[in-house]
Design a protein around this motif. Sequence first.
Motif, short mmCIF file in Angstrom:
data_model
loop_
_atom_site.label_atom_id
_atom_site.label_comp_id
_atom_site.label_asym_id
_atom_site.label_seq_id
_atom_site.Cartn_x
_atom_site.Cartn_y
_atom_site.Cartn_z
N LEU A 156 28.33 32.93 40.44
CA LEU A 156 27.73 31.23 39.74
C LEU A 156 29.76 30.90 39.57
O LEU A 156 30.14 31.29 38.29
N GLU A 157 29.95 29.25 40.43
CA GLU A 157 31.04 29.10 39.55
C GLU A 157 31.59 27.99 38.76
O GLU A 157 32.03 28.45 38.02
N ALA B 70 29.74 36.32 56.48
CA ALA B 70 31.29 37.43 55.85
C ALA B 70 32.27 37.74 56.54
O ALA B 70 33.53 37.73 55.55
N THR B 71 32.03 35.77 57.47
CA THR B 71 33.83 35.61 58.25
C THR B 71 34.29 34.50 57.42
O THR B 71 35.13 34.28 57.47
N ASN B 72 33.06 33.95 56.85
CA ASN B 72 34.40 32.66 56.20
C ASN B 72 34.86 33.45 54.66
O ASN B 72 34.35 34.45 54.24
N PRO B 73 36.33 32.78 54.90
CA PRO B 73 36.90 33.22 53.47
C PRO B 73 36.26 32.79 52.47
O PRO B 73 35.31 31.38 52.25
N MET B 74 36.81 33.10 51.24
CA MET B 74 36.04 32.36 50.03
C MET B 74 36.46 30.96 49.71
O MET B 74 37.89 30.83 49.99
N PRO B 75 35.81 30.35 49.06
CA PRO B 75 36.06 29.08 48.62
C PRO B 75 37.19 29.48 47.69
O PRO B 75 37.21 29.60 46.84
N GLU C 280 40.45 33.86 41.03
CA GLU C 280 39.91 33.52 42.40
C GLU C 280 40.26 35.10 43.25
O GLU C 280 39.75 35.48 44.30
N ARG C 281 41.41 35.48 42.80
CA ARG C 281 41.68 37.11 43.21
C ARG C 281 40.84 37.87 42.46
O ARG C 281 40.42 38.92 43.80
N GLN C 282 40.27 37.86 41.95
CA GLN C 282 39.23 39.37 40.86
C GLN C 282 38.49 38.89 41.42
O GLN C 282 37.22 39.76 42.24
N HIS C 283 37.23 37.59 42.26
CA HIS C 283 36.83 36.58 43.22
C HIS C 283 36.55 37.82 44.11
O HIS C 283 36.08 38.53 44.80
N LYS C 284 37.90 37.59 44.63
CA LYS C 284 37.47 38.36 46.35
C LYS C 284 38.00 40.00 46.18
O LYS C 284 37.17 40.35 47.15
#
Length: 217
Positions: free
Chosen positions: A139-140, A84-89, A114-118
């Motif tokens: 699913l990247e 949970a503490t890892n930033p999203m790629p 990227e913004r919507q994923h976060k």
Amino acid sequence: MSLIMRPATEADIDRLVDVYFSAFKENPINIRVFPESSPQSRAFWKKNLEGDLKEDYVRFQVMETVDEPKTIAAFAVWNAPQKATNPMPPMPPLSAWPSDGEVDVAAEFFYDIERQHKRFMGPLEGAPEGSQQRPHWYLELIATHRDFQGRGAAGALLRYGEQQADAAGVPCYLDATPDGRPVYTSKGHGFREVESRLYQGGAYEHVFMIRDPRTSA
């Protein structure tokens, strides 16, 4: 023609780039950002896919013909849940995009993805301090070569991640073209659309979807 799933390898990269350009040949964003004849475009995707192979959280699967000569028909890049503490790629920096494509289109579209994923898969209310995401399968990328579309390859690659998510009791997340909407929202896959956004002055639509985990009967 029968297909079988296996993990991708570095030796597959050139064929995977071919599959990508075949799958998105008519996509208006892809046409503008990644000119198919551009060596820079191929180099971008080669580097991107090679990077995915090296990440321990990536589950990179291909669908390949059983009969010789073996040919990769489709592939999917799934991101398994991270801490949970890892930033999203992150997306590649602006300097990495092909300069002979429309870099401004890449900036508008891909950085908003990227913004919507976060936004959609960020930590839930009450999450521990420092959390940057909630557990999910992402699913990247999924692509099927035009010669193999409609033969079940994409469905099998989708189920791979869906089954992993169900076993862990976590959601799946993806973004997609409207053409994929009926597939993802079908009863067999069960994604729900959470938002549809317009780009390029309203000329292009993209959808964002979440699939809640299913429990065994």
